[in-house]
Design a protein around this motif. Structure first.
Motif, PDB file in Angstrom:
ATOM      1  N   PRO A  55      76.258  34.248  32.081  1.00 46.06           N
ATOM      2  CA  PRO A  55      76.795  35.049  30.971  1.00 46.06           C
ATOM      3  C   PRO A  55      78.139  35.677  31.332  1.00 46.06           C
ATOM      4  O   PRO A  55      78.334  36.153  32.446  1.00 46.06           O
ATOM      5  CB  PRO A  55      75.727  36.130  30.772  1.00 46.06           C
ATOM      6  CG  PRO A  55      74.472  35.515  31.310  1.00 46.06           C
ATOM      7  CD  PRO A  55      74.897  34.651  32.458  1.00 46.06           C
ATOM      8  N   GLY A  56      79.041  35.650  30.351  1.00 43.95           N
ATOM      9  CA  GLY A  56      80.347  36.285  30.526  1.00 43.95           C
ATOM     10  C   GLY A  56      81.396  35.412  31.181  1.00 43.95           C
ATOM     11  O   GLY A  56      82.566  35.800  31.241  1.00 43.95           O
ATOM     12  N   ALA A  57      81.022  34.245  31.661  1.00 44.91           N
ATOM     13  CA  ALA A  57      82.000  33.379  32.328  1.00 44.91           C
ATOM     14  C   ALA A  57      83.073  32.908  31.341  1.00 44.91           C
ATOM     15  O   ALA A  57      82.775  32.594  30.192  1.00 44.91           O
ATOM     16  CB  ALA A  57      81.292  32.182  32.951  1.00 44.91           C
ATOM     17  N   GLU A  58      84.306  32.895  31.827  1.00 49.95           N
ATOM     18  CA  GLU A  58      85.429  32.393  31.025  1.00 49.95           C
ATOM     19  C   GLU A  58      85.690  30.947  31.434  1.00 49.95           C
ATOM     20  O   GLU A  58      86.035  30.682  32.587  1.00 49.95           O
ATOM     21  CB  GLU A  58      86.680  33.242  31.284  1.00 49.95           C
ATOM     22  CG  GLU A  58      86.521  34.728  31.014  1.00 49.95           C
ATOM     23  CD  GLU A  58      86.561  35.053  29.524  1.00 49.95           C
ATOM     24  OE1 GLU A  58      87.049  34.199  28.759  1.00 49.95           O
ATOM     25  OE2 GLU A  58      86.087  36.137  29.135  1.00 49.95           O
ATOM     26  N   LEU A  59      85.524  30.046  30.488  1.00 50.67           N
ATOM     27  CA  LEU A  59      85.630  28.621  30.811  1.00 50.67           C
ATOM     28  C   LEU A  59      86.984  28.062  30.371  1.00 50.67           C
ATOM     29  O   LEU A  59      87.400  28.237  29.223  1.00 50.67           O
ATOM     30  CB  LEU A  59      84.512  27.831  30.124  1.00 50.67           C
ATOM     31  CG  LEU A  59      83.074  28.302  30.374  1.00 50.67           C
ATOM     32  CD1 LEU A  59      82.088  27.341  29.707  1.00 50.67           C
ATOM     33  CD2 LEU A  59      82.786  28.421  31.864  1.00 50.67           C
ATOM     34  N   GLU A  60      87.633  27.417  31.305  1.00 49.38           N
ATOM     35  CA  GLU A  60      88.876  26.692  31.004  1.00 49.38           C
ATOM     36  C   GLU A  60      88.513  25.207  31.006  1.00 49.38           C
ATOM     37  O   GLU A  60      88.113  24.672  32.035  1.00 49.38           O
ATOM     38  CB  GLU A  60      89.927  26.983  32.087  1.00 49.38           C
ATOM     39  CG  GLU A  60      90.226  28.456  32.289  1.00 49.38           C
ATOM     40  CD  GLU A  60      90.410  28.831  33.771  1.00 49.38           C
ATOM     41  OE1 GLU A  60      90.576  27.933  34.610  1.00 49.38           O
ATOM     42  OE2 GLU A  60      90.357  30.023  34.064  1.00 49.38           O
ATOM     43  N   VAL A  61      88.636  24.590  29.839  1.00 53.62           N
ATOM     44  CA  VAL A  61      88.222  23.192  29.699  1.00 53.62           C
ATOM     45  C   VAL A  61      89.460  22.330  29.479  1.00 53.62           C
ATOM     46  O   VAL A  61      90.338  22.683  28.692  1.00 53.62           O
ATOM     47  CB  VAL A  61      87.252  23.019  28.499  1.00 53.62           C
ATOM     48  CG1 VAL A  61      86.639  21.621  28.500  1.00 53.62           C
ATOM     49  CG2 VAL A  61      86.164  24.084  28.529  1.00 53.62           C
ATOM     50  N   GLU A  62      89.518  21.230  30.208  1.00 51.91           N
ATOM     51  CA  GLU A  62      90.641  20.300  30.060  1.00 51.91           C
ATOM     52  C   GLU A  62      90.075  18.910  29.851  1.00 51.91           C
ATOM     53  O   GLU A  62      89.103  18.515  30.511  1.00 51.91           O
ATOM     54  CB  GLU A  62      91.520  20.334  31.311  1.00 51.91           C
ATOM     55  CG  GLU A  62      92.788  19.504  31.219  1.00 51.91           C
ATOM     56  CD  GLU A  62      92.632  18.059  31.705  1.00 51.91           C
ATOM     57  OE1 GLU A  62      93.468  17.234  31.350  1.00 51.91           O
ATOM     58  OE2 GLU A  62      91.642  17.763  32.415  1.00 51.91           O
ATOM     59  N   ALA A  63      90.666  18.169  28.931  1.00 53.32           N
ATOM     60  CA  ALA A  63      90.242  16.782  28.712  1.00 53.32           C
ATOM     61  C   ALA A  63      91.466  15.929  28.402  1.00 53.32           C
ATOM     62  O   ALA A  63      92.422  16.406  27.778  1.00 53.32           O
ATOM     63  CB  ALA A  63      89.240  16.701  27.550  1.00 53.32           C
ATOM     64  N   HIS A  64      91.430  14.718  28.882  1.00 51.85           N
ATOM     65  CA  HIS A  64      92.503  13.789  28.543  1.00 51.85           C
ATOM     66  C   HIS A  64      91.933  12.387  28.346  1.00 51.85           C
ATOM     67  O   HIS A  64      90.841  12.070  28.829  1.00 51.85           O
ATOM     68  CB  HIS A  64      93.593  13.777  29.625  1.00 51.85           C
ATOM     69  CG  HIS A  64      93.134  13.286  30.958  1.00 51.85           C
ATOM     70  ND1 HIS A  64      92.571  14.123  31.908  1.00 51.85           N
ATOM     71  CD2 HIS A  64      93.118  12.048  31.501  1.00 51.85           C
ATOM     72  CE1 HIS A  64      92.253  13.408  32.974  1.00 51.85           C
ATOM     73  NE2 HIS A  64      92.562  12.152  32.765  1.00 51.85           N
ATOM     74  N   VAL A  65      92.679  11.582  27.629  1.00 52.45           N
ATOM     75  CA  VAL A  65      92.226  10.215  27.341  1.00 52.45           C
ATOM     76  C   VAL A  65      92.474   9.341  28.563  1.00 52.45           C
ATOM     77  O   VAL A  65      93.584   9.284  29.092  1.00 52.45           O
ATOM     78  CB  VAL A  65      92.965   9.636  26.111  1.00 52.45           C
ATOM     79  CG1 VAL A  65      92.677   8.150  25.951  1.00 52.45           C
ATOM     80  CG2 VAL A  65      92.538  10.384  24.859  1.00 52.45           C
ATOM     81  N   ALA A  66      91.418   8.657  29.002  1.00 52.58           N
ATOM     82  CA  ALA A  66      91.549   7.727  30.121  1.00 52.58           C
ATOM     83  C   ALA A  66      91.801   6.317  29.623  1.00 52.58           C
ATOM     84  O   ALA A  66      92.479   5.529  30.278  1.00 52.58           O
ATOM     85  CB  ALA A  66      90.277   7.763  30.974  1.00 52.58           C
ATOM     86  N   HIS A  67      91.239   5.995  28.457  1.00 54.07           N
ATOM     87  CA  HIS A  67      91.455   4.665  27.875  1.00 54.07           C
ATOM     88  C   HIS A  67      91.121   4.729  26.385  1.00 54.07           C
ATOM     89  O   HIS A  67      90.100   5.289  26.006  1.00 54.07           O
ATOM     90  CB  HIS A  67      90.566   3.623  28.563  1.00 54.07           C
ATOM     91  CG  HIS A  67      90.708   2.243  27.998  1.00 54.07           C
ATOM     92  ND1 HIS A  67      91.832   1.472  28.184  1.00 54.07           N
ATOM     93  CD2 HIS A  67      89.876   1.497  27.237  1.00 54.07           C
ATOM     94  CE1 HIS A  67      91.681   0.308  27.569  1.00 54.07           C
ATOM     95  NE2 HIS A  67      90.501   0.297  26.983  1.00 54.07           N
ATOM     96  N   GLU A  68      92.006   4.154  25.590  1.00 55.82           N
ATOM     97  CA  GLU A  68      91.766   4.089  24.153  1.00 55.82           C
ATOM     98  C   GLU A  68      91.443   2.650  23.800  1.00 55.82           C
ATOM     99  O   GLU A  68      92.323   1.781  23.786  1.00 55.82           O
ATOM    100  CB  GLU A  68      92.999   4.595  23.386  1.00 55.82           C
ATOM    101  CG  GLU A  68      92.701   4.904  21.945  1.00 55.82           C
ATOM    102  CD  GLU A  68      93.841   5.649  21.259  1.00 55.82           C
ATOM    103  OE1 GLU A  68      94.850   5.949  21.923  1.00 55.82           O
ATOM    104  OE2 GLU A  68      93.713   5.918  20.057  1.00 55.82           O
ATOM    105  N   GLY A  69      90.175   2.363  23.576  1.00 55.40           N
ATOM    106  CA  GLY A  69      89.755   1.006  23.256  1.00 55.40           C
ATOM    107  C   GLY A  69      89.672   0.787  21.761  1.00 55.40           C
ATOM    108  O   GLY A  69      90.062   1.648  20.956  1.00 55.40           O
ATOM    109  N   SER A  70      89.161  -0.367  21.384  1.00 59.66           N
ATOM    110  CA  SER A  70      88.972  -0.691  19.971  1.00 59.66           C
ATOM    111  C   SER A  70      87.575  -0.239  19.571  1.00 59.66           C
ATOM    112  O   SER A  70      86.585  -0.816  20.008  1.00 59.66           O
ATOM    113  CB  SER A  70      89.127  -2.201  19.760  1.00 59.66           C
ATOM    114  OG  SER A  70      88.870  -2.539  18.429  1.00 59.66           O
ATOM    115  N   GLY A  71      87.507   0.833  18.796  1.00 58.27           N
ATOM    116  CA  GLY A  71      86.210   1.355  18.368  1.00 58.27           C
ATOM    117  C   GLY A  71      85.628   2.379  19.301  1.00 58.27           C
ATOM    118  O   GLY A  71      84.520   2.877  19.071  1.00 58.27           O
ATOM    119  N   TYR A  72      86.338   2.685  20.360  1.00 58.43           N
ATOM    120  CA  TYR A  72      85.844   3.710  21.282  1.00 58.43           C
ATOM    121  C   TYR A  72      87.016   4.338  22.030  1.00 58.43           C
ATOM    122  O   TYR A  72      88.118   3.763  22.084  1.00 58.43           O
ATOM    123  CB  TYR A  72      84.845   3.113  22.281  1.00 58.43           C
ATOM    124  CG  TYR A  72      85.477   2.294  23.372  1.00 58.43           C
ATOM    125  CD1 TYR A  72      85.828   2.875  24.595  1.00 58.43           C
ATOM    126  CD2 TYR A  72      85.778   0.949  23.186  1.00 58.43           C
ATOM    127  CE1 TYR A  72      86.437   2.124  25.580  1.00 58.43           C
ATOM    128  CE2 TYR A  72      86.376   0.200  24.168  1.00 58.43           C
ATOM    129  CZ  TYR A  72      86.700   0.791  25.377  1.00 58.43           C
ATOM    130  OH  TYR A  72      87.317   0.050  26.355  1.00 58.43           O
TER     131      TYR A  72
END
Lengths: 153, 93
Positions: A88-105
């Motif tokens: 409880p109370g934790a401050e979350l720093e979330v990072e996401a990036h695209v590794a591969h952009e496929g067809s349909g996924y």
């Protein structure tokens, strides 16, 4: 965060559509029904909800990349690691990036840190599909609440 | 068979959790091997990574659904391998 409603992202801190990267912030609530069972007198955010947090950050990135034309649905979780407890109370720093952009996924890599210290990471994949029903407007509404639409424009 | 075939057959066997010897050049991924659309996305991801390409699955699916191209053209393994070789060659050109 409202764990029991699966609202894992409080706000979008940065969005880079060229670099296909997003940063979000979340604060773990002091109290939640989730903590009644996980665990009694020792509240911890479950690893599945940390995974969901990384998935939602990735998902909002994909939504912005596709201009809300398609909905990303989580289809695979690889190499998930939970390196420290989150309470409880934790401050979350979330990072996401695209590794591969496929067809349909789309494949992403995501991580969560607190105070700069890495606590979780995973490789995720999403099936992208046309929005079912009225979900598109609901997602836009939530995206507005967390500041994604503002950063996107 | 080609090294492309060996790589693809290995990916299919591992990803779909089926014995490697079950996969043959004549196998139809859907009808013979029982691979569903979600599992095929996993296979597409592994193929994309292995060959540095982007399998145009959405286009293929649309063409099959509209009756423009028989599913065998894309989903029989030897034909899939030919498509991959063509995509790799196009990328290198």
């Amino acid at each position: 965060m409202r764990l029991e409603y699966f609202e894992m992202i409080d706000r979008v801190a940065a969005l880079d559509l060229v670099g296909r990267r997003i940063e979000t912030r979340s604060t773990v609530p002091q109290a939640s029904p989730v903590f009644e069972g996980h665990f009694p007198d020792y509240p911890l955010v479950p690893g599945v909800l940390l995974t969901e947090t990384m998935a939602q950050a990735s998902g909002y990135l994909v939504l912005a990349m596709r201009s809300f034309a398609e909905m990303p649905f989580l289809m695979a979780v690889d190499r998930a690691r939970f390196r420290d407890f989150v309470g409880p109370g934790a401050e979350l720093e979330v990072e996401a990036h695209v590794a591969h952009e496929g067809s349909g996924y789309v494949a992403t890599k995501a991580r969560i840190a607190t105070g700069g210290k890495r606590i979780a990471d995973a490789e995720l994949r999403f099936r992208t599909m046309p929005f079912p029903g009225a979900l598109a407007e609901r997602m836009r509404e939530r995206a507005r609440q967390i500041g994604l639409v503002e950063l996107e424009s | 068979m080609s090294s492309t075939y060996d790589t693809v057959a290995g990916i299919i066997a591992e990803t779909a959790d089926i014995p490697r010897e079950t996969v043959t050049p004549e196998s139809h991924a859907i009808e013979d091997l029982g691979i569903d659309s979600l599992a095929f996305l996993d296979i597409a991801f592994a193929i994309d990574k292995a060959f540095g390409i982007k399998l145009p699955l959405e286009q293929w699916t649309q063409e099959v659904n509209e009756g423009k191209v028989p599913a065998e053209e894309y989903f029989v393994i030897k034909n899939l391998v030919s498509r991959i070789d063509a995509l790799v060659a196009a990328k290198a050109a």
